[in-house]
Design an enzyme around this catalytic site. Structure first.
Site, PDB file in Angstrom:
ATOM      1  N   GLU A 404       0.809  -1.223   0.000  1.00  0.00           N
ATOM      2  CA  GLU A 404       0.000   0.000   0.000  1.00  0.00           C
ATOM      3  C   GLU A 404       0.841   1.271   0.000  1.00  0.00           C
ATOM      4  OE1 GLU A 404      -2.847  -0.796  -0.581  1.00  0.00           O
ATOM      5  OE2 GLU A 404      -3.430  -2.581   0.507  1.00  0.00           O
ATOM      6  N   GLY A 405       1.937   1.244  -0.748  1.00  0.00           N
ATOM      7  CA  GLY A 405       2.866   2.369  -0.762  1.00  0.00           C
ATOM      8  C   GLY A 405       3.904   2.167   0.326  1.00  0.00           C
TER       9      GLY A 405
END
Length: 593
Positions: A404-405
């Protein structure tokens, strides 16, 4: 606290205070929410954990069977509106599900990818027809979803995607070409949310069904952890996707991608809370039974210190996550998901708390890494053996800092997002920083603190002032080039993270203290007292590092003398406080509030 129409503005925690009564906390779960947690727990412990070993061997059929059982219980439809076959639960309730599922290890990831980043793009951005077609089946598990953003050459740089889509001559299809990498649920998913550039330029999203000619899967990746989840690459060679499966608008795929990533970051943090609690239970039970020198190791102070710190970090994680869930509930409570503009409104509501989502993700993933590492250490050599679940939790936890990043990207986003809100006039951040400068040059008298956690509240206020001071200097010095100074930005991010974490714990504890009294809040008070000081030390360290990177000589010495005024604190015997926390955890053999 800065608000718009009574709703809290994202990032405003850095320049204002919040009434503890307004914060969502686990102590205030409703009976319905507690029942949802109980149903989820019974499902995980009764249906999933007994099959844990088979799931870890990547048994697709078993995973699908269990996911559909979860669908029958409503666990896949928490975030799906009722009119489309879901339960339409509030975000606190769906967060309880995400947290409780964590005990299911890889299975929890399969569900998480399906209900979060797989389903929510259609919930928030689908047309009425798309919602009616897909959401009822996604809510039951008849269809399983996957989210397809990462490519071999674009990870954090999502907009650098090379996958393309062009409209066919008859206008009936978009023809996709390209590939995707590290796609969770790929091996058994039925629909895929795929991002591609229309005509090679306009970043857009599509709902792609499996089985289309030219759509193929690569082999399963051999992973360090989360081995029971499917992770495969996808390939598109002239894949004809019906034109009506365009999700959202052409060229507006970034609105979907980034807002869904925000939700994904938040849900990841919720899962970290659940994993942290499990690790504490495993470590505390082991420490109570493992003997060395004819003594249970739980009685050794250094083991107790570890358990105390594990418990404290999980308490802070939990406080942050449910505080943020409450913010989402406020923002989304009036949204009509059947309205044509629901996607735009949802995107705006989610984006409001983008930096809080990043803060949750970074803090929780790193806190869990600490918790499980200490859990392995308490187990000693046994912690390195696969027979003991702490070994798996340790390996599984590592992906959270990448998912997620990456945490590095999120650290850049946190202060960057706050500054953008200030430049748009949404927050009086720069005005606060300017007003503070004159105050800092005057003599600051010592303070006498009266009341439980009064000094902790003061330290958090000073931490906010430190951020305004250092951030103001950074903006003045670098102006538009600040984004190139990644080390300074990361330091500012760490200050913001520690402020949000410490304040979340303080608000929750004060709320508990006001309602239950000092005796029942004793452990929470102890944890908050220790954590706030620990966080404050990090704030001071990051501030010194940033100031030294920006200035030198007499200017630096002047700034450090001002910083010294802001960092005065009275020492606390944290050894004694941690021993009290440890005693409660050891006695309960589990996470203790």
């Amino acid at each position: 606290m800065t608000t718009t129409h009574g709703k809290i503005i994202g990032g405003s925690f850095m320049i204002g205070d919040l009434d503890p009564a307004r914060v969502a906390t686990p102590e205030h779960f409703s009976e319905e929410q507690r029942m949802i947690g109980s149903v989820t727990r019974d499902f995980i412990e009764g249906e999933v954990v007994p099959h844990d070993e088979h799931i870890e061997k990547l048994d697709y059929d078993l995973t699908l069977k269990l996911m559909r059982k979860a669908g029958e219980l409503g666990l896949l439809g928490a975030d799906v509106p009722e009119q489309f076959g879901g339960l339409g639960l509030d975000k606190v309730s769906s967060t309880i599900i995400s947290e409780t599922l964590a005990k299911g290890s890889s299975f929890a990831l399969s569900i998480g990818a399906h209900v979060g980043i797989g389903t929510l793009p259609i919930v928030f951005f689908g047309t009425p027809e798309q919602k009616q077609t897909y959401l009822p089946k996604l809510a039951t598990g008849e269809l399983i979803a996957a989210y397809c953003l990462t490519e071999p050459t674009s990870g954090s740089d999502a907009l650098g995607a090379k996958t393309t889509a062009r409209l066919s001559e008859d206008g009936k299809h978009y023809i996709l070409n390209g590939s995707k990498l590290y796609i969770t649920n790929a091996g058994f998913a039925d629909i895929f949310i795929v991002y591609a550039k229309v005509n090679g330029t306009d970043f857009s999203a599509f709902i792609v069904e499996k089985g289309l000619p030219g759509f193929t899967l690569g082999p399963e990746e051999k992973k360090m952890g989360i081995k029971g989840s499917s992770t495969r690459p996808l390939f598109f060679e002239d894949v004809h996707v019906p034109a009506e499966n365009l999700l959202g608008e052409i060229g507006k795929g970034h609105l979907i991608a980034f807002n869904i990533l925000n939700i994904g970051r938040f849900k990841l943090a919720a899962g970290c809370v659940g994993a942290g609690k499990e690790a504490i239970g495993l470590a505390a039970k082991y420490a109570g039974t493992r003997q060395q020198f004819n003594t249970p190791i739980a009685k050794f102070p250094l083991i107790g210190k570890k358990l105390a710190e594990m418990n404290m970090m999980t308490y802070v994680m939990e406080s942050m996550v449910y505080r943020t869930a409450g913010l989402f509930d406020e923002a989304l409570q009036d949204l009509d998901y059947s309205a044509p503009d629901s996607g735009a409104k949802a995107a705006k509501a989610i984006a409001e708390y983008a930096l809080e989502c990043s803060i949750n993700k970074v803090f929780a993933s790193e806190a869990l890494s600490f918790v499980v590492d200490e859990g392995v250490q308490i187990h000693g050599g046994y912690g390195y053996i696969q027979e003991y679940k702490i070994e798996r939790i340790y390996r599984d936890a590592r992906i959270n800092r990448i998912f997620e990043g990456t945490n590095e990207i999120n650290r850049l986003l946190i202060p960057g997002t706050l500054l953008k809100k200030a430049l748009k006039g949404e927050l009086p951040l720069l005005q606060k920083a300017q007003a503070l400068q004159s105050e800092l040059l005057s003599l600051m008298p010592g303070q006498v603190f009266d009341g439980v956690l009064a000094e902790e509240a003061h330290l958090i206020a000073m931490a906010k002032n430190i951020f305004l001071m250092v951030g103001g200097i950074a903006v003045q010095k670098y102006q538009l080039d600040l984004e190139k100074e990644q080390e300074v930005l990361a330091g500012l991010a760490d200050i913001m993270i520690q402020v949000f974490a410490a304040e979340s714990a303080l608000l929750r504890t004060r709320k508990l203290l006001a309602e239950a009294g000092e005796s029942k809040a004793a452990n929470a008070i102890d944890m908050t007292q220790v954590f706030v000081r620990q966080a404050f030390d990090i704030v001071e360290s990051r501030a010194k590092e940033a100031l030294a990177a920006m200035e030198s000589g007499d200017t630096l010495r002047t700034q450090l003398s001002v910083l010294k005024k802001l960092t005065r604190q009275n020492p606390v015997d944290t050894v004694a406080v941690k021993r009290r926390i440890a005693a409660r955890v050891i006695k309960g053999e589990k996470y203790i509030v």
